[in-house]
Design a protein around this motif. Structure first.
Motif, PDB file in Angstrom:
ATOM      1  N   ILE A  16      14.746   8.235   0.901  1.00 22.43           N
ATOM      2  CA  ILE A  16      14.140   7.182   0.629  1.00 22.43           C
ATOM      3  C   ILE A  16      12.165   6.712   2.171  1.00 22.43           C
ATOM      4  O   ILE A  16      13.161   7.375   2.895  1.00 22.43           O
ATOM      5  N   VAL A  17      11.821   6.649   1.040  1.00 23.96           N
ATOM      6  CA  VAL A  17      10.090   7.131   2.144  1.00 23.96           C
ATOM      7  C   VAL A  17       9.654   6.063   1.294  1.00 23.96           C
ATOM      8  O   VAL A  17       9.081   6.165  -0.054  1.00 23.96           O
ATOM      9  N   LEU A  18       8.135   5.883   2.552  1.00 22.58           N
ATOM     10  CA  LEU A  18       7.461   4.778   2.517  1.00 22.58           C
ATOM     11  C   LEU A  18       6.304   6.293   2.499  1.00 22.58           C
ATOM     12  O   LEU A  18       5.529   6.445   3.358  1.00 22.58           O
ATOM     13  N   GLU A  64       0.605  -0.952  -0.247  1.00 24.46           N
ATOM     14  CA  GLU A  64      -0.105   0.036  -0.032  1.00 24.46           C
ATOM     15  C   GLU A  64       1.064   1.254  -0.143  1.00 24.46           C
ATOM     16  O   GLU A  64       0.413   1.803  -0.665  1.00 24.46           O
ATOM     17  N   ARG A  65       2.003   0.999   0.764  1.00 23.87           N
ATOM     18  CA  ARG A  65       3.077   2.690   0.646  1.00 23.87           C
ATOM     19  C   ARG A  65       4.108   2.131   0.131  1.00 23.87           C
ATOM     20  O   ARG A  65       5.475   1.468  -0.060  1.00 23.87           O
ATOM     21  N   PRO A  66       4.237   1.809  -1.681  1.00 26.02           N
ATOM     22  CA  PRO A  66       5.218   2.127  -2.332  1.00 26.02           C
ATOM     23  C   PRO A  66       6.518   3.205  -1.410  1.00 26.02           C
ATOM     24  O   PRO A  66       6.528   3.899  -0.958  1.00 26.02           O
ATOM     25  N   GLU A  67       7.246   2.243  -2.457  1.00 22.48           N
ATOM     26  CA  GLU A  67       8.866   3.355  -1.586  1.00 22.48           C
ATOM     27  C   GLU A  67       9.805   4.180  -2.608  1.00 22.48           C
ATOM     28  O   GLU A  67       9.820   4.029  -4.218  1.00 22.48           O
ATOM     29  N   LEU A  68       9.179   5.525  -2.064  1.00 23.03           N
ATOM     30  CA  LEU A  68      10.087   6.531  -2.886  1.00 23.03           C
ATOM     31  C   LEU A  68      11.331   6.730  -2.970  1.00 23.03           C
ATOM     32  O   LEU A  68      12.252   7.218  -1.736  1.00 23.03           O
ATOM     33  N   VAL A  83      10.588   7.712   7.062  1.00 20.50           N
ATOM     34  CA  VAL A  83      11.415   8.251   5.968  1.00 20.50           C
ATOM     35  C   VAL A  83      12.219   6.536   6.644  1.00 20.50           C
ATOM     36  O   VAL A  83      12.920   6.016   7.468  1.00 20.50           O
ATOM     37  N   LYS A  84      13.265   5.474   5.327  1.00 23.81           N
ATOM     38  CA  LYS A  84      13.807   4.716   5.484  1.00 23.81           C
ATOM     39  C   LYS A  84      14.802   4.684   5.807  1.00 23.81           C
ATOM     40  O   LYS A  84      15.678   4.700   6.468  1.00 23.81           O
ATOM     41  N   GLU A  85      15.325   5.790   5.169  1.00 23.08           N
ATOM     42  CA  GLU A  85      16.953   5.904   4.997  1.00 23.08           C
ATOM     43  C   GLU A  85      17.239   6.845   4.019  1.00 23.08           C
ATOM     44  O   GLU A  85      16.677   7.377   3.417  1.00 23.08           O
ATOM     45  N   ASP A 119      -0.337   6.698  -1.632  1.00 25.33           N
ATOM     46  CA  ASP A 119      -0.667   8.015  -3.097  1.00 25.33           C
ATOM     47  C   ASP A 119      -1.184   9.129  -2.318  1.00 25.33           C
ATOM     48  O   ASP A 119      -1.016  10.084  -2.622  1.00 25.33           O
ATOM     49  N   GLY A 120      -2.166   8.651  -1.119  1.00 26.81           N
ATOM     50  CA  GLY A 120      -2.418   9.838  -0.711  1.00 26.81           C
ATOM     51  C   GLY A 120      -1.615  11.464   0.036  1.00 26.81           C
ATOM     52  O   GLY A 120      -2.367  12.368  -0.399  1.00 26.81           O
ATOM     53  N   GLU A 121      -0.771  10.751  -0.223  1.00 33.65           N
ATOM     54  CA  GLU A 121       0.053  12.020   0.885  1.00 33.65           C
ATOM     55  C   GLU A 121       1.531  12.581   0.158  1.00 33.65           C
ATOM     56  O   GLU A 121       1.625  12.583   1.043  1.00 33.65           O
ATOM     57  N   MET A 122       0.856  12.080  -1.497  1.00 35.85           N
ATOM     58  CA  MET A 122       1.906  12.782  -1.981  1.00 35.85           C
ATOM     59  C   MET A 122       1.856  14.003  -2.086  1.00 35.85           C
ATOM     60  O   MET A 122       2.684  15.193  -1.921  1.00 35.85           O
ATOM     61  N   THR A 123       0.259  14.607  -2.033  1.00 35.92           N
ATOM     62  CA  THR A 123       0.100  16.220  -2.125  1.00 35.92           C
ATOM     63  C   THR A 123       1.400  16.758  -0.568  1.00 35.92           C
ATOM     64  O   THR A 123       1.679  17.974  -0.847  1.00 35.92           O
ATOM     65  N   THR A 124       0.646  16.379   0.420  1.00 33.51           N
ATOM     66  CA  THR A 124       1.278  16.934   1.510  1.00 33.51           C
ATOM     67  C   THR A 124       2.851  16.584   2.400  1.00 33.51           C
ATOM     68  O   THR A 124       3.511  17.983   1.895  1.00 33.51           O
ATOM     69  N   LEU A 125       3.135  15.204   1.369  1.00 37.73           N
ATOM     70  CA  LEU A 125       4.594  15.579   1.109  1.00 37.73           C
ATOM     71  C   LEU A 125       5.541  16.726   0.268  1.00 37.73           C
ATOM     72  O   LEU A 125       6.598  17.163   0.982  1.00 37.73           O
TER      73      LEU A 125
END
Lengths: 322, 250
Positions: free
Chosen positions: A276-278, A239-243, A265-267, A281-287
């Motif tokens: 590198i974050v997880l 559900e949370r792709p790695e970006l 935040v992964k690293e 999709d819904g969090e993209m705008t916030t990010l």
């Protein structure tokens, strides 16, 4: 909603899966080679069967085709049990098990005739049709011993398709083929699966091949199912792709993102200036808003897609693949 | 049934499409002609036979060319199951909508057809060469004798071909099947003068002895031998089928 006989909600338009394995086991002596294996293959799907050396892929395929006995469980093909209703089940299956073997002293055509005589409904027209489909016209009257491996593979698919099966089972179909042959094979399979609507089960050791050919993979190890997943749709089961977010000021970006809910935040990677974050999709705008609010420049946001090989090694614990 | 005969056709084609198919056929004809010529030239007794049919009656059974016919039949058919394993085509064969029983039966039918064909080739070669040597004017009685000897010869070859067929099914090895089949035909010449031996396969296989030398052991007759042979062949086929049906084709 329609339901199947088992009482589970029906999928894919209420059809019975073309291939259904339920708790299939094979024990020889005290050794368990395949252990309670269950999975389905539906119409129009190309499913890859993956597993490291000795995982039980070939044993599983031989049980599906009745070449070896099933110790426990059952395989149903379009609803017919391969154990109790062999002839009605196997008539729905076309298969190449390991290498495509033929009578070497006979021509390709004579070999197809051999296959045709073992069925009830194959006509001369149908033979001509599969010959044309696989482009075998020119080599048709040559003896099979003069065929290249690629030609034998094609002849193998031709004999498998003769009786219009609902399920095509291919064990290592690209084994020994050159890149052109592999691509050709891939194209045939896609064509067959989508145009004729039949289900295909492919085992292969070439993971990139499976990735390009299959819509889903079933991974087994030590005879057990490890994972089963769709290919191409990264969202499924994740559900949370790695970006990877490339920014100008890494330290600040990390602090900003760590404060956001729903973003993990992964690293951070200093060299690439990437966090590198997880994030769903819904969090993209916030990010993006948060980073922009802190006046951090964003250069790039990309999804880290693991190749099938990476995932495979993760699933199976890094064993050698075969 | 019509569909089953197509399986037999398949098996027959597998035997006959090989280029080596003609070797035993030609050999059979050539050796029959050669033996006839040698006998005609150098033997004083056979020239009294007088006709091709009576020559055929003497040569068609196991006491004449029969052992050779059996050997060629064994060599030609012993691999009918083992070869499928060796070539890997057994997978191709067993993933069709056919039971293993049907396939096993079709293969055995092809073995019988091949043996029959070898009998007929030998019979034709013996009759023609014998006729040329001793004349073609044959009486009805001579023909009846010839046909009886032909039937006995067929039984003899079939017994050992069946034995080799079973061994091929059990061991999946053409070599072992041929070896055991040939050894079988050789044991036929040995005689153990004990009562139990009349229940053994070998002294019963050659039915021709009853019309020439009489029963090999006391208490034996053509009917007795036929029953003993039928029991052995049923055992061979049952053993071969049981293994073939249950085997995991790995």
């Amino acid at each position: 909603m329609t339901t199947t006989q088992s009482g589970k909600p029906a999928q894919a338009g209420g059809e019975e899966p073309v291939l259904r394995l339920r708790d299939v086991s094979k024990t020889i002596g005290r050794k368990t080679i395949v252990d309670k294996l269950s999975f389905d293959v539906r119409r129009g799907e190309i499913v890859g069967l993956l597993g490291p050396n000795g995982a039980g892929k070939t044993t599983a395929i031989r049980m599906m085709t009745g070449l070896i006995k099933i110790s426990e469980g059952d395989v149903r093909i379009a609803g017919r049990s391969i154990r109790s209703d062999f002839k009605d089940a196997i008539v729905q299956v076309g298969a190449i098990i390991e290498n495509p073997e033929f009578y070497p002293y006979m021509s390709g055509y004579d070999n197809l005739k051999q296959a045709a005589r073992m069925t009830d409904s194959v006509t001369e027209e149908r033979i001509a049709e599969v010959i044309a489909l696989l482009g075998l016209q020119e080599a048709l009257h040559k003896k099979v011993k003069a065929y290249s491996l690629g030609m034998r593979q094609r002849l193998g698919i031709a004999q498998a398709l003769l009786d219009r099966p609902k399920l095509l089972i291919l064990d290592e179909p690209t084994n020994g083929l050159d890149p052109a042959g592999i691509r050709e094979m891939r194209d045939y399979l896609k064509k067959i699966a989508f145009s004729e609507g039949i289900a295909v089960l492919v085992s292969s050791h070439l993971l990139s091949e499976i990735e390009q050919m299959c819509t889903r993979v079933v991974v087994i190890q030590s005879g057990r199912l490890v994972t089963e997943r769709a290919i191409g749709a990264s969202g499924i089961g994740q559900e949370r792709p790695e970006l990877r977010v490339r920014v100008d000021r890494l330290g600040e970006a990390k602090q900003v993102l760590e404060q956001l809910d729903g973003v993990e935040v992964k690293e951070t990677r200093e060299a690439e200036r990437e966090v590198i974050v997880l994030a769903a999709d819904g969090e993209m705008t916030t990010l993006i808003d948060a980073l922009r609010g802190a006046d951090i420049a964003i250069y790039r946001i990309s999804e880290t897609k693991k190749s099938l090989e990476d995932e495979f090694l993760q699933w199976t614990g890094g064993n050698q693949i075969a | 049934m019509r569909n089953w005969t197509r399986l037999v056709q398949n098996e027959w084609l597998k035997l006959t499409k090989k280029r080596s198919f003609w070797v035993p056929v030609a050999m059979m004809a050539a050796i029959a002609a050669l033996i006839t010529f040698m006998l005609y030239k150098f033997s004083s007794t056979v020239s009294e036979l007088g006709s091709g049919a009576s020559y055929l009656a003497g040569m068609w059974g196991a006491s004449g060319m029969g052992q050779f016919i059996a050997i060629l039949s064994i060599v030609g058919t012993a691999g009918i199951i083992a070869q499928e394993h060796a070539q890997g085509t057994i997978k191709f064969l067993l993933i069709r909508s056919r039971s293993r029983g049907e396939i096993f039966a079709a293969k055995y039918a092809a073995v019988l057809l091949y043996t029959l064909m070898m009998m007929l080739v030998a019979g034709a070669a013996l009759y023609v060469s014998g006729g040329l040597a001793f004349g073609f004017g044959s009486t009805g009685e001579q023909w009846l004798n010839a046909l009886r000897e032909g039937a006995y010869g067929f039984v003899y070859s079939t017994v050992y071909a069946t034995m080799a067929f079973m061994i091929g099914a059990l061991t999946r090895s053409t070599g072992v099947a041929i070896g055991v089949g040939l050894a079988g035909t050789m044991f036929g010449g040995l005689m153990v003068f004990k009562d139990f031996y009349k229940y053994v396969l070998f002294p019963n296989a050659n039915l021709s002895v009853y019309s020439t030398m009489g029963p090999p052991l006391p208490g034996m007759s053509v009917g007795f031998s036929l029953i003993v042979l039928a029991v052995y062949m049923a055992l061979f086929l049952a053993a071969g089928y049981t293994v073939f049906r249950r085997r995991d084709m790995a």
